[in-house]
Enzyme design. Structure first.
Site, short mmCIF file in Angstrom:
data_model
loop_
_atom_site.label_atom_id
_atom_site.label_comp_id
_atom_site.label_asym_id
_atom_site.label_seq_id
_atom_site.Cartn_x
_atom_site.Cartn_y
_atom_site.Cartn_z
N LYS B 21 -6.79 -7.24 -5.97
CA LYS B 21 -8.11 -6.59 -7.04
C LYS B 21 -8.70 -7.64 -8.50
O LYS B 21 -7.25 -8.26 -8.82
CB LYS B 21 -7.03 -4.85 -8.00
N SER B 96 -10.01 3.78 -8.46
CA SER B 96 -10.33 2.46 -8.38
C SER B 96 -10.62 0.99 -7.89
O SER B 96 -11.01 -0.01 -7.42
CB SER B 96 -10.48 1.66 -9.83
N SER B 120 -5.34 5.22 -9.72
CA SER B 120 -5.76 4.60 -9.28
C SER B 120 -5.84 3.10 -7.64
O SER B 120 -6.08 3.00 -7.16
CB SER B 120 -6.75 2.84 -9.93
#
Lengths: 105, 411
Positions: B21, B96, B120
């Protein structure tokens, strides 16, 4: 109906103050949009007032028995000056360049 | 490398195996947090977890898309375009960690890192039929990961099955002097083995109220019934302060975000604050409001008091049951654009995940079915702090008696 405009006016000043504290520049239209959203969200947050927390202590972190621990005061590896300055847009003779904090006068 | 789903922000090494990420600092490789503030930023060091994986032979394949600064539940807050759900590209993959979930589901990477601060990693896992772990808060080092809310940030792992998660978790779960919160005597609990003959699982009644989508409820209840047929005791429990979770989380988290994002002043690195996107600015404003003099007692500190009660709810529940089972999302996956104009509606996507985050508990997200529109639905198993060994055991068992996790989207 007559209550609402006064509330919005006061909160607009508050939001401008908040934006200044947070160093966020807002245009007039952004200010208006955020004002509406922030008011709606803060209204939702009021739900927490339902709960009596008079005898409750706050939790700011969840680790039980959090202990401090130290290391020996010895120099280890760290960024070189070149590495540390490499991502700055403005530097001056090996320093980061910042906006003036104190004026001449 | 194909990027039709917009899961990838940067290809690093096509021969690599892990996607990170884009809040994980990778030395010399642009790391943006999916924001224009950090466009062009080249970290001068790597996150501890990135180095751990490299040492274990898992080289970085790509940096993955996300909601900017990890603020979001849909991927739509990325400054570089939203990621699409591989199961149906007009749908959100959740957020997210949107790129991480889409990349794993579409087999672009073997597994990926993410973060879970309020849901997330669990949410995108449940929207993409992937398997993810939000560890115990403090189990994995946050060093070198761009901070969102420091009291709930959990570096997380997402893969296609529990076995892979367990393998990677073993590499990453260690004390790190660079992150003092990883220091704990309770770490030894992770080495426990499951010795109880019959584990009991609690279904919190507050997570199955009228607000829960009927299809999601049916799918998760079916999973609970299946576990009951396979040796687990299922009980109903109560977590009475559940409904305050969103307010408590969005007061505490935004305060911590306002503090953590104060460093982005364009002086030492990055572009100036005018480059922040709409959601980042929204959260900074909310957090500054919640914590300022004259308002803090009513908002931030009151929320912190309520946090204590939420934690007590879980502690009380775990006296009677070993684990908690619940849906991850109140609804099935939603379409891109469906919630992006209503911030509060988007925040309510986190309803079922934030409370475990506030309590620092580990949560395992498992695929458990599909809606009639062929969209994935996931469930989560939540345990006490340091109970990952229990989560892996139950998760493994569930994935032996089901094959949801083996299904792949047609691409």
């Amino acid at each position: 109906m007559t209550d609402k405009p006064a509330k919005i006016k006061a909160t607009k000043n508050k939001l401008e103050q908040i934006a200044h504290l947070a160093r966020i520049k807002l245009s007039d239209s952004e200010l208006a949009n955020y004002l509406f959203e922030v008011q709606e969200i803060l209204e939702y947050f009021k739900i927490i007032e339902e709960v009596d927390t008079l005898n409750v202590s706050p939790t700011y972190q969840v680790i039980d028995n959090l202990q401090n621990f130290t290391r020996e005061d010895e120099v280890g590896t760290c960024l070189t000056q070149k590495q540390a300055l490499s991502q700055a847009i403005k530097t001056y003779q090996g320093y980061f360049l910042v906006e003036g904090v104190l004026s001449e006068e | 490398m194909k990027n039709r789903l917009n899961a990838v922000l940067k290809v690093v090494d096509p021969r690599g195996s892990v996607g990170h990420k884009d809040v994980y600092l990778t030395c010399g490789v642009e790391t943006t947090a999916a924001s224009k503030v950090l466009e062009g930023y080249l970290p001068q060091y790597s996150a501890t977890l990135v180095l751990d994986l490299e040492k274990a032979g898992y080289k970085t394949k790509a940096k993955l898309n996300l909601d900017a600064w990890a603020h979001g539940a849909s991927g739509e807050n990325s400054a570089f375009g939203p990621t699409k759900n591989p199961w149906n590209p007009i749908y959100s993959p959740g957020g997210s960690s949107s790129g991480s979930a889409a990349a794993v589901a579409s087999k672009l990477v073997e597994f990926a890192t993410g973060t879970d601060t309020g849901g997330s990693i669990r949410l995108p896992a449940s929207f993409t039929n992937t398997t993810a772990l939000k560890p115990t808060y403090g189990a994995l080092s946050r060093y070198g990961i761009i901070a969102m809310a420091s009291s709930t940030d959990c570096p997380s792992i997402i893969a296609r099955d529990v076995a892979k998660l367990k393998q990677i978790y073993k590499i990453l779960a260690h004390q790190d002097p660079q992150d003092p919160n990883t220091h704990s005597q309770k770490r030894s609990e992770l080495n426990k083995t499951v010795n109880k003959k019959k584990l009991s699982i609690g279904l919190p009644k507050e997570y199955f109220t009228q607000g829960l989508d009927k299809e999601v409820k049916g799918i998760v209840k079916n999973a609970a019934n299946l576990l009951e047929k396979n040796g687990f005791k299922i009980n109903e429990i109560s977590l009475p302060h559940t409904k305050y979770g969103i307010a408590v989380y969005y007061l505490i988290m935004t305060t911590e975000v306002a503090s953590n994002l104060a460093r982005y002043d364009g002086i030492r690195y990055g572009n100036d604050r005018s480059h922040f996107g709409l959601e980042a600015k929204r959260r900074i404003l909310l957090g500054t409001f919640a914590s300022q003099a004259g308002y803090a007692a009513r908002y931030y500190h009151k929320a912190a008091n309520l946090r204590t009660l939420i934690i007590k709810d879980f502690k009380k529940a775990f006296k009677d049951i070993d684990l908690i089972l619940a849906p991850v999302s109140p609804t099935p996956p939603f379409k891109l654009g469906e919630r992006s104009k209503d911030p509060l509606k988007m925040y309510l996507s986190d309803l079922l995940t934030v409370n475990a985050s506030l309590a620092g508990l580990p949560g395992l997200a498992l695929p458990c079915g599909f809606t009639k529109d062929n969209l994935p639905v996931g469930m989560q198993i939540i345990g006490p702090r340091w109970s990952e060994y229990l989560l892996f055991s139950v998760g493994n068992k569930y994935q032996k008696i089901t094959d949801w996790h083996e299904r792949s989207p047609r691409l």
